[in-house]
Design an enzyme around this catalytic site. Structure first.
Site, PDB file in Angstrom:
ATOM      1  N   GLY A  80      52.387  35.665  59.673  1.00 55.89           N
ATOM      2  CA  GLY A  80      53.482  35.396  58.736  1.00 55.89           C
ATOM      3  C   GLY A  80      54.760  35.046  59.470  1.00 55.89           C
TER       4      GLY A  80
ATOM      5  N   GLU B  94      47.888  48.396  60.435  1.00 55.90           N
ATOM      6  CA  GLU B  94      46.850  47.997  59.488  1.00 55.90           C
ATOM      7  C   GLU B  94      45.528  47.803  60.225  1.00 55.90           C
ATOM      8  OE1 GLU B  94      47.181  44.033  57.670  1.00 55.90           O
ATOM      9  OE2 GLU B  94      46.627  44.993  55.788  1.00 55.90           O
TER      10      GLU B  94
ATOM     11  N   GLU C 281      52.402  36.723  51.660  1.00 52.87           N
ATOM     12  CA  GLU C 281      51.743  37.953  51.207  1.00 52.87           C
ATOM     13  C   GLU C 281      51.030  38.492  52.437  1.00 52.87           C
ATOM     14  OE1 GLU C 281      49.368  40.428  50.388  1.00 52.87           O
ATOM     15  OE2 GLU C 281      48.188  39.146  49.037  1.00 52.87           O
TER      16      GLU C 281
ATOM     17  N   GLY D 132      48.058  36.491  54.746  1.00 51.72           N
ATOM     18  CA  GLY D 132      47.365  36.837  55.985  1.00 51.72           C
ATOM     19  C   GLY D 132      48.123  37.939  56.694  1.00 51.72           C
ATOM     20  N   SER D 133      47.965  37.966  58.006  1.00 52.00           N
ATOM     21  CA  SER D 133      48.563  39.067  58.769  1.00 52.00           C
ATOM     22  C   SER D 133      50.077  38.887  58.889  1.00 52.00           C
ATOM     23  CB  SER D 133      47.936  39.117  60.162  1.00 52.00           C
ATOM     24  OG  SER D 133      48.158  37.879  60.825  1.00 52.00           O
ATOM     25  N   THR D 134      50.773  39.994  59.081  1.00 52.03           N
ATOM     26  CA  THR D 134      52.227  39.955  59.238  1.00 52.03           C
ATOM     27  C   THR D 134      52.606  39.172  60.491  1.00 52.03           C
ATOM     28  OG1 THR D 134      52.521  41.974  57.987  1.00 52.03           O
ATOM     29  CG2 THR D 134      54.258  41.446  59.557  1.00 52.03           C
ATOM     30  N   GLU D 135      51.785  39.336  61.516  1.00 51.93           N
ATOM     31  CA  GLU D 135      52.020  38.621  62.778  1.00 51.93           C
ATOM     32  C   GLU D 135      52.016  37.102  62.556  1.00 51.93           C
ATOM     33  OE1 GLU D 135      48.665  39.586  65.115  1.00 51.93           O
ATOM     34  OE2 GLU D 135      49.273  38.302  66.778  1.00 51.93           O
TER      35      GLU D 135
ATOM     36  N   LYS E 145      44.624  25.079  53.239  1.00 53.18           N
ATOM     37  CA  LYS E 145      43.769  25.347  54.394  1.00 53.18           C
ATOM     38  C   LYS E 145      43.089  26.702  54.218  1.00 53.18           C
ATOM     39  CE  LYS E 145      44.084  27.340  58.291  1.00 53.18           C
ATOM     40  NZ  LYS E 145      42.738  27.946  58.323  1.00 53.18           N
TER      41      LYS E 145
ATOM     42  N   CYS F  98      44.490  43.858  51.758  1.00 52.38           N
ATOM     43  CA  CYS F  98      45.835  44.135  52.285  1.00 52.38           C
ATOM     44  C   CYS F  98      46.439  45.349  51.597  1.00 52.38           C
ATOM     45  CB  CYS F  98      46.712  42.908  52.152  1.00 52.38           C
ATOM     46  SG  CYS F  98      46.532  42.101  50.595  1.00 52.38           S
TER      47      CYS F  98
HETATM   48  P1  ADP Z   1      43.289  37.554  60.315  1.00 52.14           P
HETATM   49  O1  ADP Z   1      43.961  37.986  61.590  1.00 52.14           O
HETATM   50  O2  ADP Z   1      42.980  38.686  59.442  1.00 52.14           O
HETATM   51  O3  ADP Z   1      42.169  36.581  60.506  1.00 52.14           O
HETATM   52  P2  ADP Z   1      45.297  35.633  59.929  1.00 52.14           P
HETATM   53  O4  ADP Z   1      46.646  35.966  59.484  1.00 52.14           O
HETATM   54  O5  ADP Z   1      45.069  35.313  61.376  1.00 52.14           O
HETATM   55  O6  ADP Z   1      44.375  36.799  59.485  1.00 52.14           O
HETATM   56  O7  ADP Z   1      44.690  34.418  59.103  1.00 52.14           O
HETATM   57  C1  ADP Z   1      45.010  34.102  57.780  1.00 52.14           C
HETATM   58  C2  ADP Z   1      45.105  32.594  57.667  1.00 52.14           C
HETATM   59  O8  ADP Z   1      46.148  32.134  58.518  1.00 52.14           O
HETATM   60  C3  ADP Z   1      43.856  31.832  58.102  1.00 52.14           C
HETATM   61  O9  ADP Z   1      43.678  30.719  57.226  1.00 52.14           O
HETATM   62  C4  ADP Z   1      44.215  31.377  59.494  1.00 52.14           C
HETATM   63  O10 ADP Z   1      43.530  30.202  59.895  1.00 52.14           O
HETATM   64  C5  ADP Z   1      45.695  31.081  59.341  1.00 52.14           C
HETATM   65  N1  ADP Z   1      46.454  31.092  60.592  1.00 52.14           N
HETATM   66  C6  ADP Z   1      46.230  31.816  61.705  1.00 52.14           C
HETATM   67  N2  ADP Z   1      47.145  31.515  62.652  1.00 52.14           N
HETATM   68  C7  ADP Z   1      47.974  30.591  62.133  1.00 52.14           C
HETATM   69  C8  ADP Z   1      49.119  29.893  62.606  1.00 52.14           C
HETATM   70  N3  ADP Z   1      49.594  30.083  63.834  1.00 52.14           N
HETATM   71  N4  ADP Z   1      49.725  29.009  61.779  1.00 52.14           N
HETATM   72  C9  ADP Z   1      49.261  28.816  60.526  1.00 52.14           C
HETATM   73  N5  ADP Z   1      48.182  29.428  60.023  1.00 52.14           N
HETATM   74  C10 ADP Z   1      47.537  30.313  60.805  1.00 52.14           C
END
Ligand code: ADP
Length: 501
Positions: A257, A405, A274, A252-255, A199, A308
Site C-alpha cells: 500500500g 499480521e 484496503e 493488499g498488504s500495508t507494505e 490487475k 485482512c
Molecule cells: P501478499 O503479500 O499477501 O501477496 P500483496 O500486497 O503483495 O499481498 O499483493 C496484493 C496485490 O498487489 C497483488 O495483485 C500484487 O501483484 C500487487 N502488488 C504487489 N507489489 C506491488 C507493487 N509494487 N505495485 C503494485 N502492485 C503490487
C-alpha cells in the site's frame, strides 16, 4: 462434466478453461502479452501447475490504459444512461449467478479454499454486490445548496453539485477472495460510470479472467473493463504509476500500500487502500461461552486466516480464559484439513508456498520469544501448502506474533481482567480494520464498540459482510470504504456549479 487429477468431478468448462493459456482482456480483445511471456498458477493443494497465463507488463498496462481512456472519454459507455449502465451490471450479476458452480470450482482450484465455501460465500456475495451496485447507478445524486455570498450583496444564485465519474481507474486486487475482491472494486466503479484496468493477483488470476468473458457477454462496450494479469512489481507498479490513470484502488498488504501511494504521487491520482489488519476479538466474562468459542474459532480460521479482518488477537476475560482457549483449541483440532475440492474439507491449503513459509516462520518467531501452541503450530503434511490451525498462548503485547499480521490460521490468546486495560490492549496496534465483541451485556458491547479504533465492529458475530455495509480501515489499515453507499465516493468527483440568476 469431466474428472480431474483430484478425482473430483469438475465442470467441463473449468477443465477446458485451465487447459488453455489464458490471455489478457484489452479493448474487448483477448491478447497475448506484448513480450509473449507467460507465468504459471499453481494448485495449492498439490503444488502442481494449474494453468498458464499471459504475463502483462508496462506495455500491456499502457495499451489497457489507452483503451480505458478512449472508452471513458469518447466511447459508447460515456453516452449510456445511468439506467442502461445499471441494467448491464445487473445482467453481469445474472450471468455470474448462472455460472456459480463453475466460478466456485475455479476459485477453489486456484486459491485452495473449500468448494463448499466458494459456493456459499464467495460467488453469491459477488453476485449480490453487483446487484446492489447496479441499483446505485441511477441514484448517484448531487444536492442544491443555498449560498449567501458576502461580497455580492443582493445577488441571487442557483448552486448545485454534480457527482461525476472519476475517470480511468486502476484496480489491484489480492488472492484471498479473488472473485469477490474483483466484484467489490468493479461494481461501484462501473455504477459510477468509470472505466477500469484491473490487475488480479499473480497467484489467483483465473476467476477474474473468466469474469472478463462474462463482461463481454453482458454487452459492456470494448475498453470499459480491461484485465491484465501479471506480477505486482511490474504490471501492478506500472498501473499505480501510470500518468493517464485518474484513480488507483488497491487491496493488499500495508507494505505494498505504501508503494502504491508513492507510485500514485507522480500524477497525484486519487488513492483508496484496503490494507492489513490485526483485529482484536474480545470475549467478556458474562458471555455464552459455547457461542463465543465457536465465534472465536471461525473469526480466525475462516478462509484459513487469510482475511485482512481475521480475529487474530483473542482477548478473553481471565475468569474464563482457560475454558475458552481449551474450547477454541478443541475446535481447531477437529478441523478437517484437505484439498478444497473434497466435500468434507473444512480448511484447504494456504495459497502458495511463500505464504505457507511466511506463516511457519511467524510460528517459529513466536516460539523463540516464548509462546506456546495449545494446538497446531506447524505445517500439515509435506505435499501442498497446508498449515495446522494454531492457538498461541504465553504471548505478550510486544511479540511479533501479536503485533504483525500473520495472514494464516494462527490466533494469539491473551487474558485480561479489566475493561480499560482491555481497550488499551485492543487498540495497541498499527492497524484498525475490524474487531469483535462477545457479551450478553449488549449495552457494554456498544460502549466498547465506540471505544475501539476499527472500521468494522461485530458484536456477537464475526465476518458478517453485506454489499450495503461499508468496509475499510482506521489507522494503517487503509483509506476509504468499500461497499455500501460510501464506495461510490471512491469513484466519483464532486463538481460545484454556480449560476447567477
Ligand atoms: P501478499 O503479500 O499477501 O501477496 P500483496 O500486497 O503483495 O499481498 O499483493 C496484493 C496485490 O498487489 C497483488 O495483485 C500484487 O501483484 C500487487 N502488488 C504487489 N507489489 C506491488 C507493487 N509494487 N505495485 C503494485 N502492485 C503490487
Amino acid at each position: 462434466m469431466a474428472t480431474t487429477m483430484s478425482g473430483i468431478q469438475l465442470e467441463s468448462s473449468v477443465t477446458s478453461f485451465v487447459a488453455k493459456t489464458r490471455k489478457m482482456l484489452i479493448n474487448g480483445k483477448w491478447s497475448d502479452a506484448a513480450s509473449g511471456k507467460t507465468f504459471d498458477t499453481f494448485n495449492p493443494a498439490t503444488g502442481e501447475v494449474l494453468a498458464r497465463v499471459a504475463e502483462g507488463d508496462r506495455e500491456d498496462i499502457d495499451r489497457a490504459v489507452k483503451a480505458a481512456r478512449a472508452a471513458f472519454d469518447s466511447g459508447p459507455w460515456s453516452r449510456l444512461t445511468s439506467s442502461e449502465r445499471g441494467r448491464m451490471i445487473w445482467k453481469l450479476a445474472d450471468l455470474l449467478e448462472k455460472h456459480t458452480e463453475e466460478f466456485a470450482q475455479l476459485e477453489s482450484l486456484d486459491n485452495g479454499k473449500p468448494l463448499t465455501v466458494a459456493r456459499a460465500a464467495d460467488v453469491p456475495l459477488a453476485v449480490d454486490l453487483f446487484r446492489y451496485m447496479a441499483g446505485w447507478a441511477t441514484k448517484i445524486e448531487g444536492t442544491t445548496i443555498p449560498i449567501s455570498v458576502a461580497y455580492t450583496p443582493g445577488a441571487k444564485y442557483l448552486a448545485y453539485t454534480l457527482r461525476e465519474p472519476v475517470g480511468v481507474v486502476g484496480q489491484i486486487i489480492p488472492w484471498n477472495f479473488p472473485l469477490l475482491m474483483a466484484a467489490w472494486k468493479l461494481g461501484p466503479a462501473l455504477a459510477a460510470g468509470c472505466t477500469v484496468v484491473m490487475k488480479p493477483a499473480e497467484q489467483t488470476p483465473l476467476s477474474c479472467l473468466r469474469l472478463g468473458e462474462l463482461f463481454q457477454e453482458a454487452g459492456f462496450p470494448d475498453g470499459v473493463v480491461n484485465i491484465v494479469p501479471g506480477f505486482g512489481e511490474t504490471a501492478g507498479a506500472a498501473l499505480a504509476g501510470h500518468p493517464d490513470v485518474d484513480k488507483i484502488a488497491f487491496t493488499g498488504s500495508t507494505e505494498v500500500g505504501r508503494l502504491i501511494l508513492q507510485a500514485a504521487a507522480g500524477n497525484l491520482k486519487k488513492v483508496s487502500l484496503e490494507l492489513g489488519g490485526k483485529s482484536p476479538n474480545v470475549v467478556l466474562g458474562d458471555v455464552d461461552v459455547d457461542a463465543a468459542i465457536a465465534g472465536a474459532a471461525s473469526a480466525i480460521f475462516f478462509n484459513h486466516g487469510q482475511c485482512c479482518c481475521a480475529g487474530s488477537r483473542l482477548y478473553v476475560d481471565s475468569k474464563i480464559f482457560d475454558q475458552v482457549v481449551a474450547g477454541v483449541s478443541d475446535h481447531a483440532s477437529k478441523i478437517k484439513i484437505g484439498s478444497g475440492l473434497e466435500p468434507s474439507t473444512d480448511m484447504g491449503p494456504l495459497v502458495s508456498a511463500e505464504q505457507m513459509n511466511r506463516v511457519c516462520s511467524y510460528l517459529e518467531s513466536g516460539f523463540a520469544e516464548g509462546a506456546k501452541a495449545t494446538v497446531g503450530g506447524s505445517r500439515h503434511g509435506d505435499k501442498g501448502y497446508f498449515v495446522k490451525p494454531t492457538v498461541l498462548v504465553n504471548t505478550h503485547d510486544k511479540m511479533k506474533v501479536v503485533q504483525e499480521e500473520i495472514f494464516g490460521p494462527v490466533v494469539t490468546a491473551i487474558p485480561f481482567s479489566d475493561t480499560d486495560e482491555l481497550i488499551a490492549k485492543a487498540n495497541d496496534s498499527a492497524y484498525g480494520l475490524a474487531a469483535g465483541i462477545w457479551t450478553r451485556d449488549i449495552k457494554k458491547g456498544h460502549r466498547i464498540a465506540s471505544q475501539l479504533r476499527a472500521g468494522t465492529v461485530w458484536i456477537n458475530c464475526y465476518n458478517i459482510f453485506d454489499a450495503a455495509l461499508p468496509f475499510g480501515g482506521y489507522k494503517q489499515s487503509g483509506w476509504g470504504r468499500e461497499m455500501g453507499h460510501d464506495a461510490l465516493e471512491l469513484y466519483t468527483e464532486v463538481k460545484a456549479v454556480c449560476s447567477a440568476l
